[in-house]
Design an enzyme around this catalytic site. Structure first.
Site, short mmCIF file in Angstrom:
data_model
loop_
_atom_site.label_atom_id
_atom_site.label_comp_id
_atom_site.label_asym_id
_atom_site.label_seq_id
_atom_site.Cartn_x
_atom_site.Cartn_y
_atom_site.Cartn_z
CD GLU A 125 -3.12 -0.84 0.24
OE1 GLU A 125 -3.11 0.19 -0.46
OE2 GLU A 125 -4.02 -1.70 0.18
CG ASP A 255 -6.08 -7.60 -6.76
OD1 ASP A 255 -4.99 -7.77 -6.17
OD2 ASP A 255 -7.01 -6.93 -6.27
CD GLU A 363 -15.56 -4.89 -1.51
OE1 GLU A 363 -14.43 -5.25 -1.15
OE2 GLU A 363 -15.77 -3.80 -2.07
CD GLU A 404 -11.12 -2.04 -7.88
OE1 GLU A 404 -10.15 -1.85 -7.12
OE2 GLU A 404 -12.30 -1.77 -7.54
#
Length: 536
Positions: A125, A255, A363, A404
């Site tokens: 992150e 991902d 979600e 996304e």
């Protein structure tokens, strides 16, 4: 949907007519584009001004309580993560202010007051938000602020403790104050999503160690034995370099490892085919093993494969990045089958937006295909009724301001120029204005996308600035501004300047198996943590 009956192996469907360019050169912006751009900028400025008033210099705004959180080590994540968006939107005064702040942050010590985790940020992150934010801002501004590189180098030196135990795979967290890693298992997204940022930092600092650390991790992940060819298990143990579990997914925890395989090939134009070929093999395995269509609506999805080798008919907002990623990678491989499947996957993801009361997607969701409906849980009668109408049902109802679906919609628009993608982005802006605007300040996540009176979640993460609003703004902007043929976006939507594209990428061959797959069991870290706060 494209038929695979005459195209069993994806790489056999390559078309040399595409070339490695992504964008349609003849996109015509509708006359409403300027208004939509301004609408997005207004949302940004409303959010930014609220952050400045109630949260600065902390990480994130809590818009309902008009306060702040320091979940990203208290270094002002919203400021640094917003840098590239601010520049792209042309807000030069705010950009200068944000750069001045960023160049004076002390990245050598933690600034958080969170006693539960006072100084242990995620390497992943911190890289995608802070390092990338500074590197991208440096490039976009014409390398005007070398202090940004100095700051990025200081931070990377602290994060490099993730490799300090002789390990090739980095540990996921580092104590900034003591420069020591947290010894625990990780996942391939955390370990394999550093190459764009660390290689670019190596270029500007002339210190190739940064590139080598990030790239060697990916090389090990790519050459480890895998549950299906080219597709590693989600879990990884940095202390041994061995897989943990056997879960396969395009969703959280895996991902961005997959995303960066093809993006690294494009950003560096490396002659090493490992990255593009591994991505192509993972896609081919996905077509053979994970690709599903719903029995209602014929929507295209990618299933998960769990530890037992059982297909789980599930999807997620996080996983919907793969549509844009397949569009990009398919063009790079001159492979129209992959491109078309990317567009099909985009349709399935957009349907999760179009089918809810708010016009915003959930979600997580599940579906039924001809091989069953196993998702790990039993759908209710209400779920089945929703599925029979929409071709999916909601399993986790909140929207955490994720990008996304809008990201893949942006790629689809830049590829085709089809106005339907432009109109979808416009409808998303309307939904944001109608359902995410809080009664207090700014915008916030909502608990239930299928309720027009949903409670809010009291958190506005920095990726709201970095990703959601950037992708929407660019959908309405001149396609030659931040062209997909001239920039590569990191997973936080920070654009890096790319060299001229090669004619194609990869060897045109699938990679073989890396030996017999063996795994170990052990606890995995929480994937893509999004704090689910109580409703207010």
């Amino acid at each position: 949907m494209v038929s695979l009956r005459t195209c069993v192996v994806a790489l056999a469907c390559a078309s040399s007519a595409l070339g490695a360019r992504i964008q349609n050169p003849s996109i015509f912006l509708p006359s409403s584009a300027a208004k939509h751009r301004q609408d997005v900028k207004n949302i940004f400025l409303t959010s930014w001004n609220a952050y400045k008033q109630f949260a600065f210099p902390h990480d994130d705004l809590t818009p309902i309580s008009e306060s702040w959180t320091d979940g990203r080590n208290g270094w002002g994540a919203s400021v640094v993560d917003a840098l590239s968006t601010i520049f792209i939107m042309g807000e030069q005064d705010i950009f200068q202010e944000a750069v001045n702040f960023t160049t004076h942050v002390d990245f050598t010590e933690s600034h958080t007051t969170d006693t539960a985790s006072p100084s242990v940020p995620s390497v992943f992150e911190t890289t995608i938000r802070y390092l990338a934010g500074m590197l991208s801002a440096y490039e976009l501004s014409g390398q005007k602020y070398p202090e940004l590189i100095t700051q990025a180098e200081t931070l990377a030196n602290k994060l490099s403790a993730a490799w300090s135990k002789g390990n090739v795979i980095p540990y996921g967290q580092v104590n900034i104050n003591t420069s020591t890693p947290t010894i625990q298992t990780s996942n391939i997204a955390e370990a394999g999503t550093l190459t764009l940022e660390w290689s670019r930092l190596a270029e500007y600092t002339k210190n190739d160690t940064y590139r080598a650390l990030a790239e060697d991790s990916v090389r090990l992940l790519a050459t480890n034995p895998a549950p299906i060819p080219g597709f590693p298990a989600q879990g990884i143990d940095p202390s041994t370099g061995k897989p943990v579990g056997a879960y396969v997914t395009w969703g959280g925890g895996s991902d961005s490892y997959l995303e960066y395989l093809i993006k690294y090939a494009r950003l560096t134009n490396t002659d090493d085919n490992l990255f593009a070929d591994t991505w192509a093999t993972a896609v081919d395995s996905s077509i053979h093993t994970l690709l599903r269509t719903s029995t209602v609506g014929n929507w295209t999805y990618l299933a998960d494969l769990d530890d037992s080798g059982t297909i789980r008919h599930v999807g997620s907002h996080l996983a919907c990045f793969m549509a844009g990623n397949w569009i990009m990678g398919g063009r790079m491989l001159n492979n129209n089958t992959i491109v078309q499947l990317g567009l099909d996957l985009n349709e399935g993801c957009w349907n999760t937006y179009a089918s809810t009361a708010t016009g915003i997607g959930p979600e997580a969701f599940a579906y039924i295909s001809k091989d069953g409906n196993y998702s790990g849980s039993t759908p209710s009668a209400g779920d089945i009724a929703f599925y029979n109408k929409h071709g999916f049902y909601i399993t986790t109802s909140y929207y955490y301001m994720r990008p996304e679906v809008l990201e893949s919609n942006f790629y689809a628009y830049r590829l085709t120029g089809d106005v339907k993608y432009f109109n979808r982005a416009a409808s998303a802006v309307q939904s944001i204005q109608s359902f995410l605007k809080t009664p207090t300040v700014a915008y916030a996540p909502i608990n239930d996308v299928d309720a027009t009176d949903s409670d809010f979640i009291d958190d506005m993460e920095s990726f709201w600035f970095a990703e959601v609003l950037k992708y929407l703004y660019l959908t309405f902007d001149d396609p030659n501004h931040i062209s997909l043929d001239k920039y590569v976006f990191n997973t936080e939507a920070h654009p890096f300047i790319a060299p001229a594209e090669k004619s194609s990428y990869g060897s045109g061959k699938l990679r073989g198996a890396n030996g017999s797959f063996k795994t170990t069991s052990g606890p995995l870290p929480e994937v893509s943590f999004a704090p689910k706060l109580p409703p207010t």
